[in-house]
Design an enzyme around this catalytic site. Structure first.
Site, short mmCIF file in Angstrom:
data_model
loop_
_atom_site.label_atom_id
_atom_site.label_comp_id
_atom_site.label_asym_id
_atom_site.label_seq_id
_atom_site.Cartn_x
_atom_site.Cartn_y
_atom_site.Cartn_z
N ARG A 176 53.09 37.59 38.64
CA ARG A 176 51.84 37.49 38.24
C ARG A 176 50.55 38.10 38.31
O ARG A 176 50.03 37.69 39.47
CB ARG A 176 51.06 35.92 37.55
CG ARG A 176 49.85 35.72 36.67
CD ARG A 176 50.64 35.98 35.40
NE ARG A 176 49.21 35.65 34.54
CZ ARG A 176 49.36 36.22 33.68
NH1 ARG A 176 50.13 37.09 32.88
NH2 ARG A 176 48.39 35.94 32.56
N LYS A 196 48.55 45.91 31.73
CA LYS A 196 48.97 45.44 33.33
C LYS A 196 50.33 46.61 33.65
O LYS A 196 50.74 46.99 35.08
CB LYS A 196 49.31 43.96 33.34
CG LYS A 196 47.62 43.13 33.21
CD LYS A 196 48.16 41.37 33.00
CE LYS A 196 47.18 40.89 33.34
NZ LYS A 196 46.84 39.72 33.77
N HIS A 205 46.36 37.96 37.20
CA HIS A 205 46.22 36.68 36.68
C HIS A 205 44.82 36.82 37.38
O HIS A 205 44.74 36.30 38.13
CB HIS A 205 46.57 35.63 37.70
CG HIS A 205 45.90 34.19 36.14
ND1 HIS A 205 46.28 33.37 35.54
CD2 HIS A 205 44.64 33.65 36.16
CE1 HIS A 205 45.75 32.88 34.76
NE2 HIS A 205 44.78 32.42 35.54
N SER A 206 43.65 36.84 36.08
CA SER A 206 42.48 37.47 35.52
C SER A 206 42.17 36.02 36.39
O SER A 206 42.48 35.11 35.66
CB SER A 206 41.98 38.45 35.10
OG SER A 206 42.44 39.82 35.12
N GLN A 247 48.46 29.52 31.09
CA GLN A 247 49.20 30.84 32.05
C GLN A 247 49.28 30.17 33.42
O GLN A 247 50.29 30.37 34.42
CB GLN A 247 48.56 31.95 31.66
CG GLN A 247 48.91 32.34 30.30
CD GLN A 247 48.51 33.87 29.65
OE1 GLN A 247 47.39 34.41 30.07
NE2 GLN A 247 49.41 34.09 29.05
N ARG A 300 38.94 45.69 33.22
CA ARG A 300 38.94 45.75 34.50
C ARG A 300 40.09 46.68 34.80
O ARG A 300 40.03 47.43 34.40
CB ARG A 300 41.13 44.63 33.95
CG ARG A 300 39.94 42.94 33.70
CD ARG A 300 41.28 42.14 34.19
NE ARG A 300 41.60 42.21 32.25
CZ ARG A 300 42.44 41.88 31.42
NH1 ARG A 300 43.00 40.49 32.01
NH2 ARG A 300 42.94 41.45 30.69
N GLU A 302 36.69 37.94 36.76
CA GLU A 302 36.59 37.39 34.77
C GLU A 302 35.98 38.14 33.97
O GLU A 302 35.40 38.75 33.56
CB GLU A 302 34.73 36.44 35.64
CG GLU A 302 34.14 35.46 34.66
CD GLU A 302 35.56 34.19 34.81
OE1 GLU A 302 35.10 33.16 34.03
OE2 GLU A 302 35.94 33.61 36.17
N GLY A 303 36.73 37.30 32.97
CA GLY A 303 35.81 37.72 31.45
C GLY A 303 36.45 38.85 30.89
O GLY A 303 35.68 39.63 30.44
N CYS A 328 44.13 30.24 29.15
CA CYS A 328 44.64 30.59 30.55
C CYS A 328 44.49 30.34 32.13
O CYS A 328 45.30 30.15 32.60
CB CYS A 328 42.78 31.54 31.37
SG CYS A 328 42.25 32.94 30.69
N ASP A 383 38.21 46.39 27.11
CA ASP A 383 39.14 46.27 28.70
C ASP A 383 38.58 46.39 29.46
O ASP A 383 38.74 47.36 30.11
CB ASP A 383 40.22 45.68 28.49
CG ASP A 383 40.56 44.90 29.79
OD1 ASP A 383 40.42 44.23 30.61
OD2 ASP A 383 41.88 43.86 29.90
#
Length: 373
Positions: free
Chosen positions: A216, A321, A218-219, A237, A295, A259-260, A234, A293
């Site tokens: 996983r 992802k 996970h941000s 999850q 990220r 974050e965010g 979140c 996004d």
């Protein structure tokens, strides 16, 4: 890389820097946190008219467009320039009310580098840039030599996200039993600029893992993960992922400091305030100048390499992802959906992720979630 890292911290402190683009020198000041006296000093140092550099997303809200990711807006010299006007242009919620700029121009290298540094520093992606005049060069050179101003090559700064690839440091680790997975080990990794730290949660006996390791990405979500915010799913999850990985015999959860969707907590809260005016999560981020996004998953690929993981079963609803891991050389053998509960509070958020960002959420939005409730 060292100078770029220093530049990020100077910008976060509200200090100007100099970006060198060949023979040209450009003074750069973040819009976030600027005051009138700082603005006056900046313009006095440069000796040339300033410009506001914004992303194409923000420019669209200002009624302009360029065939580039960023734009340079020459600021009007016929009206007094003040911080209120700058803030309205850069991230105000009514960007059309103040038009103190000339025709948008595609951003040059130094301008693009300035925005890249703002994003890396988790600041609003908007900067004041001013070319240093010939008359001002001796004074700027003196300030650089005495250490008052930091000078950075623009071509190095523009690649500040890519520059950290492969340089992640494994810092510390310890056993941390979790409610959903008692056999868990936390391994902390730090990025070279020191701003972001990521955690690999290694669950179960490595020797007993499946060939395709359950994974996983996970941000981090402070509001959801820690405080149980109802605006997102979140936190659920996160805990469901840990429990699912444990049930599958073990694997890894990478807890990423993004974050965010990569814009940072300060900007995430700004986006929440905009959502309260009626915008969805995507449009709120764009109003602040960010993309859909922000990220990056290079750190995740580096963490998997450090753990010796090459083949995974990915727990995600996000196609980006999956593609990011494949682009990084990780084989994604399978994908498993991962849901939280659908509530009146998070329905608009999840709907926007599905419709605007392409997340695979049809099952849960149709009320037929096959994951945990």
């Amino acid at each position: 890389m060292h100078q770029v890292e220093r530049a990020i911290f100077d910008l976060r402190r509200g200090l100007p820097i100099v970006l060198n683009d060949g023979p040209a020198q450009v003074l750069v000041q973040p819009v976030e946190g600027i005051d009138d006296s700082t603005l006056e000093r900046l313009l006095d140092k440069a000796g040339q008219a300033p410009a506001l550099v914004v992303s194409r997303h923000r420019l669209a809200l200002l009624g302009g467009s360029v065939d580039a990711e960023a734009a340079r807006l020459p600021l009007s010299d016929t009206m007094p320039l003040d911080v209120r006007a700058l803030n309205a242009l850069a991230f105000g919620d009514d960007p059309q009310r103040d038009r103190r700029f000339g025709a948008p121009q595609p951003a040059g290298l130094a301008d693009r580098a300035a925005l890249a540094l703002m994003r890396r520093a988790l600041l609003i992606p908007a900067a004041i840039t001013a070319r240093v005049s010939d008359a001002a060069r001796p004074r700027i050179r003196q300030l650089i030599e005495e250490g008052t101003l930091l000078s950075v090559a623009a071509d190095k700064a523009v690649g500040c996200f890519e520059a950290s690839a492969g340089l992640l440091k494994r810092v510390s680790e310890a056993q941390v039993p979790l409610a959903e997975a008692q056999d868990s080990r936390f391994i902390l990794f730090r990025e070279p600029d020191g701003l972001r730290e990521h955690v690999a949660v290694v669950i179960g006996d490595i020797d007993a893992w499946r060939d395709a390791v359950p994974l996983r990405l996970h941000s981090a979500c402070l509001t959801g993960d820690l405080f149980g915010s109802l605006r997102c799913d979140c936190g659920e999850q996160l805990r469901n992922a840990v429990a699912d990985i444990a049930e599958m015999g073990g694997g890894v959860l990478l807890y990423l400091a993004q974050e965010g969707r990569g814009i940072g907590l300060a900007n995430k809260l700004r986006a929440y305030a905009l959502q309260d005016t009626g915008l969805d999560t995507v449009d709120a981020d764009k109003t602040l100048g960010f993309g859909d996004d922000e990220r990056h998953y290079r750190a995740a690929v580096d963490m998997l390499a450090a753990l010796g993981i090459e083949r995974v079963q990915l727990l995600t609803n996000n196609p980006l992802k999956l593609q990011a891991l494949r682009d990084g050389g990780i084989e994604v053998a399978d994908r498993q959906a991962l849901y939280g509960r659908l509530t009146d509070h998070n329905l608009r958020y999840l709907s926007a992720k599905s419709k605007r960002a392409g997340h695979w959420l049809d099952d849960v939005l149709d009320g037929h979630s096959s994951g945990r409730a």
